[in-house]
Design a protein around this motif. Structure first.
Motif, PDB file in Angstrom:
ATOM      1  N   GLN A 112      11.959  12.356 -10.454  1.00 26.06           N
ATOM      2  CA  GLN A 112      10.862  12.411  -9.500  1.00 26.06           C
ATOM      3  C   GLN A 112       9.719  11.543 -10.026  1.00 26.06           C
ATOM      4  OE1 GLN A 112       8.057  15.924  -8.026  1.00 26.06           O
ATOM      5  NE2 GLN A 112      10.109  16.095  -7.108  1.00 26.06           N
ATOM      6  N   PHE A 113       9.168  10.733  -9.145  1.00 27.98           N
ATOM      7  CA  PHE A 113       8.105   9.802  -9.488  1.00 27.98           C
ATOM      8  C   PHE A 113       6.866  10.104  -8.646  1.00 27.98           C
ATOM      9  CE2 PHE A 113      12.225   7.690  -9.679  1.00 27.98           C
ATOM     10  CZ  PHE A 113      12.221   7.009 -10.880  1.00 27.98           C
ATOM     11  N   ARG A 114       5.750   9.475  -9.006  1.00 24.03           N
ATOM     12  CA  ARG A 114       4.671   9.306  -8.059  1.00 24.03           C
ATOM     13  C   ARG A 114       5.027   8.039  -7.297  1.00 24.03           C
ATOM     14  NH1 ARG A 114      -1.671   8.951  -9.678  1.00 24.03           N
ATOM     15  NH2 ARG A 114      -1.260   6.750  -9.264  1.00 24.03           N
ATOM     16  N   HIS A 148       0.850  -1.196   0.000  1.00 28.29           N
ATOM     17  CA  HIS A 148       0.000   0.000   0.000  1.00 28.29           C
ATOM     18  C   HIS A 148       0.884   1.244   0.000  1.00 28.29           C
ATOM     19  CE1 HIS A 148      -4.054  -1.782   0.992  1.00 28.29           C
ATOM     20  NE2 HIS A 148      -3.240  -2.828   1.076  1.00 28.29           N
ATOM     21  N   VAL A 149       0.750   2.046  -1.049  1.00 24.75           N
ATOM     22  CA  VAL A 149       1.612   3.212  -1.215  1.00 24.75           C
ATOM     23  C   VAL A 149       0.766   4.425  -1.598  1.00 24.75           C
ATOM     24  CG1 VAL A 149       3.627   4.156  -2.402  1.00 24.75           C
ATOM     25  CG2 VAL A 149       3.464   1.699  -2.017  1.00 24.75           C
ATOM     26  N   ALA A 150       1.100   5.568  -1.015  1.00 19.91           N
ATOM     27  CA  ALA A 150       0.373   6.799  -1.310  1.00 19.91           C
ATOM     28  C   ALA A 150       0.812   7.389  -2.654  1.00 19.91           C
ATOM     29  CB  ALA A 150       0.606   7.821  -0.202  1.00 19.91           C
ATOM     30  N   PRO A 151      -0.104   8.037  -3.376  1.00 19.30           N
ATOM     31  CA  PRO A 151       0.232   8.648  -4.670  1.00 19.30           C
ATOM     32  C   PRO A 151       0.818  10.047  -4.489  1.00 19.30           C
ATOM     33  CG  PRO A 151      -2.112   8.900  -4.273  1.00 19.30           C
ATOM     34  CD  PRO A 151      -1.561   8.116  -3.096  1.00 19.30           C
ATOM     35  N   VAL A 152       1.979  10.112  -3.833  1.00 20.84           N
ATOM     36  CA  VAL A 152       2.639  11.389  -3.550  1.00 20.84           C
ATOM     37  C   VAL A 152       3.988  11.426  -4.260  1.00 20.84           C
ATOM     38  CG1 VAL A 152       1.493  11.614  -1.309  1.00 20.84           C
ATOM     39  CG2 VAL A 152       3.730  10.482  -1.443  1.00 20.84           C
TER      40      VAL A 152
END
Length: 249
Positions: free
Chosen positions: A189-191, A151-155
């Protein structure tokens, strides 16, 4: 110049010692295994004799909130006192981009406490804030796994290679004290959720990555800019997939 690296046998420390030596400096790795213990003060006076600069890349053996705070406060106080006695002219410490934006995080709070001690000391200093290391990506994925799914946030997420961190820290240590901070981040830089989808695919890891705005990062909920520089930052050169291929071989 003589540069003592506290935590010099660890991930970043060992890379830093190598790079400093290659550039003609007398780089000394200091760690419990070499007879230097910042928690007890053992060996500090001896290793700091004649040192021009000290770089602290040490880390707490425990990430429990009270333990990590005790580690950074005690070790930093002892180290700064020994540096003052030895006449060291530059203290460099590695910290994390975004510490001040997540003070509820126990580890980040301990790093903030460490930085405050450094800023209030009599030793000229430089703080190097780095983003998350490529080398920690597996650990982040494991920490984020719930019921077999990551589970990963879209930041925003801008990780960096340990070699690039060591390069930035070495350059800072050999220069004049900043009496402030410099930030360093990876070249891409990624999401964050997309980074881990790509990473797990490259690892051959079958776990599903779930985009979860409320996913916790080591106990903290993230906002868009929690983990990336918001002002200008120095950029590393190594891209993640290139680093992955190089380390695989």
């Amino acid at each position: 110049m003589k540069i003592v690296v506290i935590g010099g046998t660890g991930l970043i420390g060992s890379k830093l010692v190598t790079k400093l030596t290659e550039h003609g400096h007398e780089a000394v790795a200091a760690a419990p295994g070499t007879g230097v213990n910042t928690l007890t003060g053992e060996g500090l006076a001896e290793v700091l004799a004649g040192a021009n600069a000290v770089v602290d890349v040490s880390n707490s053996p425990s990430f429990e909130r009270a333990a990590v705070l005790e580690f950074f406060e005690t070790s930093t106080r002892n180290l700064l006192a020994a540096e003052a006695a030895a006449g060291v002219g530059h203290h460099v410490a590695v910290s994390i981009v975004g510490t001040e934006r997540m003070p509820e995080n126990g580890y980040f709070a301990a790093k903030i406490a460490q930085e405050k001690l450094i800023e209030k000391s009599s030793i000229p200093f430089s703080l190097v804030h780095a983003t998350q290391f490529f080398e920690f990506a597996h650990g982040i994925a494991d920490e984020s796994t719930v019921d077999g799914k990551v589970h990963v946030a879209p930041v925003r997420f801008q990780p960096i290679a340990g070699d690039d961190v060591a390069q930035a820290v070495g350059r800072t240590a050999a220069g004049a004290p900043l009496n402030g901070r410099v930030e360093v981040a990876g070249p891409e830089q990624f999401r964050m959720d997309e980074f881990f989808r790509q990473a797990l695919a490259a690892w051959g890891d079958p776990r599903e990555v779930v985009t979860d705005p409320h996913a916790r990062y080591f106990g903290s909920e993230l906002s868009e800019y929690s983990l990336v520089p918001v002002d200008r930052a120095a950029s590393g050169q190594i891209r993640y997939l290139d680093w992955l291929k190089a380390t695989a071989t």
